[in-house]
Design an enzyme around this catalytic site. Structure first.
Site, mmCIF file in Angstrom:
data_model
loop_
_atom_site.group_PDB
_atom_site.id
_atom_site.type_symbol
_atom_site.label_atom_id
_atom_site.label_comp_id
_atom_site.label_asym_id
_atom_site.label_seq_id
_atom_site.Cartn_x
_atom_site.Cartn_y
_atom_site.Cartn_z
ATOM 1 N N TYR A 186 1.165 13.766 -2.955
ATOM 2 C CA TYR A 186 1.959 13.392 -1.782
ATOM 3 C C TYR A 186 3.194 14.284 -1.603
ATOM 4 C CZ TYR A 186 -0.843 9.107 -1.503
ATOM 5 O OH TYR A 186 -1.884 8.210 -1.390
ATOM 6 N N ASP A 204 -3.945 -1.171 -4.168
ATOM 7 C CA ASP A 204 -4.458 -1.975 -3.061
ATOM 8 C C ASP A 204 -5.712 -2.744 -3.484
ATOM 9 O OD1 ASP A 204 -2.409 -1.146 -1.425
ATOM 10 O OD2 ASP A 204 -3.714 -0.825 0.297
ATOM 11 N N ASP A 208 -1.799 4.516 -5.594
ATOM 12 C CA ASP A 208 -1.758 3.972 -4.238
ATOM 13 C C ASP A 208 -3.060 3.221 -3.949
ATOM 14 O OD1 ASP A 208 -1.071 3.505 -1.634
ATOM 15 O OD2 ASP A 208 -1.141 5.578 -0.980
ATOM 16 N N ASP A 231 -12.609 6.862 -10.812
ATOM 17 C CA ASP A 231 -13.766 6.240 -10.135
ATOM 18 C C ASP A 231 -14.270 5.044 -10.940
ATOM 19 O OD1 ASP A 231 -14.254 8.269 -11.944
ATOM 20 O OD2 ASP A 231 -16.037 9.051 -10.946
#
Ligand code: NAD
Length: 361
Positions: A142, A250, A246, A222
């Site tokens: 980011y 979630d 991130d 993964d």
């Protein structure tokens, strides 16, 4: 000790959940003469764009840097979606995190036993899940350079860079170790070391930084995503980079049954921390009274724990929220079919009433 708090309600449901949280803060300060807290409110995100044509004013950044804690509601609104990335409400948030050096993002996620039915996971998988994701917040893909979109027409190319320095990995690992010591002493580090050099370095540095008294294991991202829904109870403290954190946080947020329950803290070395719910500004329910303020209230609890030298109040708020949920009170996001739902103000009041009862015992 005196502490300044910078209050940034933001957009959408941000001001609604912040109002309830400030009511609680006032209630606590009135009852505890040892707390010396002052707070000041500023606009941020869309609210700041509307008034000042900028998502984050320099004076707001200055106030935030000079405080012990920043309480943030949420930013973002579809009205601002077409603005360039650096002018959007969300830019204020990234800027604030970066400029304040808030490199460690703590996201606890757990299932309340009374809400196990609200989790999208089968009960036997969700029951007992209780984990913290420690996400690196100011580095990785980011922020690394170069980045951009170049070329024209059919030859356009978008690119970003993923880089981590040894120092960045050491400091986030040390935060994870500290949190693990307060919990079960177990860390899972998540990377993609089978493909990415930055992850190879990440894994090496995490391994050499975690001391022998902490149990450490590594997962590829993964597999970690799969394991989080297959068996979330295997995790206690997860440490990972910015983008993996991130996405994984979630996924983890869903274990609890509602994003409206999940607080977060963003920390750096020293007292300053930013405390905000994991969710966004929820424009779809703004103004309806349906917003669940518990994530914001639990973020205040984290501020008491990590920045305001008042761990006792952190424990009490968390206990009061537990009791409110155990008593069957629900906001709309948690209520099941035919269950009555309380609005934002009513659930906030229920938390204060529980605290009042705890004080009277
Ligand atoms: P969101 O988290 O705002 O909403 C997702 C869903 O969860 C919606 O259905 C919403 O009604 C519900 N929800 C969220 N918080 C709730 C609460 N406290 N109580 C009850 N229901 C709640 O995510 P989104 O819709 O993808 O994004 C909306 C805006 O928020 C966008 O502009 C986005 O960029 C922004 N955003 C901001 C932050 C932040 O400020 N930290 C984080 C994520 C998204």
């Amino acid at each position: 000790m005196s502490h300044k708090i910078t209050v940034l309600p933001g957009d959408g449901i941000g001001p609604e959940i912040m109002d309830e949280t400030l009511r609680l803060l006032e209630w606590i300060v009135e009852r505890d003469p040892q707390l010396d807290l002052i707070w000041e409110e500023f606009p941020i995100g869309g609210a700041s764009l509307e008034q000042y044509d900028k998502p984050l004013l320099p004076e707001v950044l200055k106030a935030a840097k000079n405080s012990s804690a920043i309480l943030l509601g949420a930013v973002g609104d579809p009205r601002w979606d077409d603005l360039p990335v650096n002018r959007r409400p969300e830019a204020a948030l990234l800027n604030l995190r970066k400029q304040c050096g808030l490199y460690a993002n703590l996201r606890p996620a757990r299932i309340y036993s009374e809400l196990v039915e609200s989790s999208p996971l089968k009960n036997h998988r969700a029951a007992g899940a209780d984990l913290v994701i420690v996400r690196e917040l100011t580095g990785g893909i980011y922020f690394s350079l170069p980045r951009g979109i170049e070329g024209t027409g059919e030859h356009r190319r978008g690119f970003n860079t993923l880089s981590y320095t040894r120092e960045e990995v050491v400091r986030i690992t040390e935060v994870a170790v500290e949190i693990a010591r307060q919990r079960s002493g177990k860390i899972t580090s998540i990377d993609k070391a089978n493909v990415l050099e930055s992850s190879k370095l990440w894994r090496e540095v995490v391994t050499e930084t975690v001391p022998d008294d902490i149990q450490l294991n590594h997962l590829y991202v993964d597999n970690a995503a799969m394991q989080l829904v297959l068996d979330p109870c295997q995790f206690d403290v997860i440490v990972t980079g910015n983008m993996f954190g991130d996405i994984l946080s979630d996924i983890a947020s869903q274990i609890s049954g509602s994003i409206g329950l999940l607080p977060s803290a963003s920390l750096r070395d020293g007292a300053l921390g930013m405390y905000e719910p994991v969710h966004g500004s929820a424009p779809d329910i703004a103004g309806t009274g349906m917003a669940n303020p518990l994530a914001m209230i639990l973020s205040l609890a984290m501020a008491f724990r990590y920045s305001l030298d008042a761990v006792g109040w952190a424990d009490k708020i968390e206990k009061a929220v537990d009791q409110v949920i155990a008593s069957g009170k629900r906001t709309a996001d948690l209520a099941r079919d035919n269950e009555p739902a309380l609005n934002t103000t009513e659930i906030g009041q229920a938390v204060r009433e529980r605290l009042q009862q705890m004080e009277e015992i």
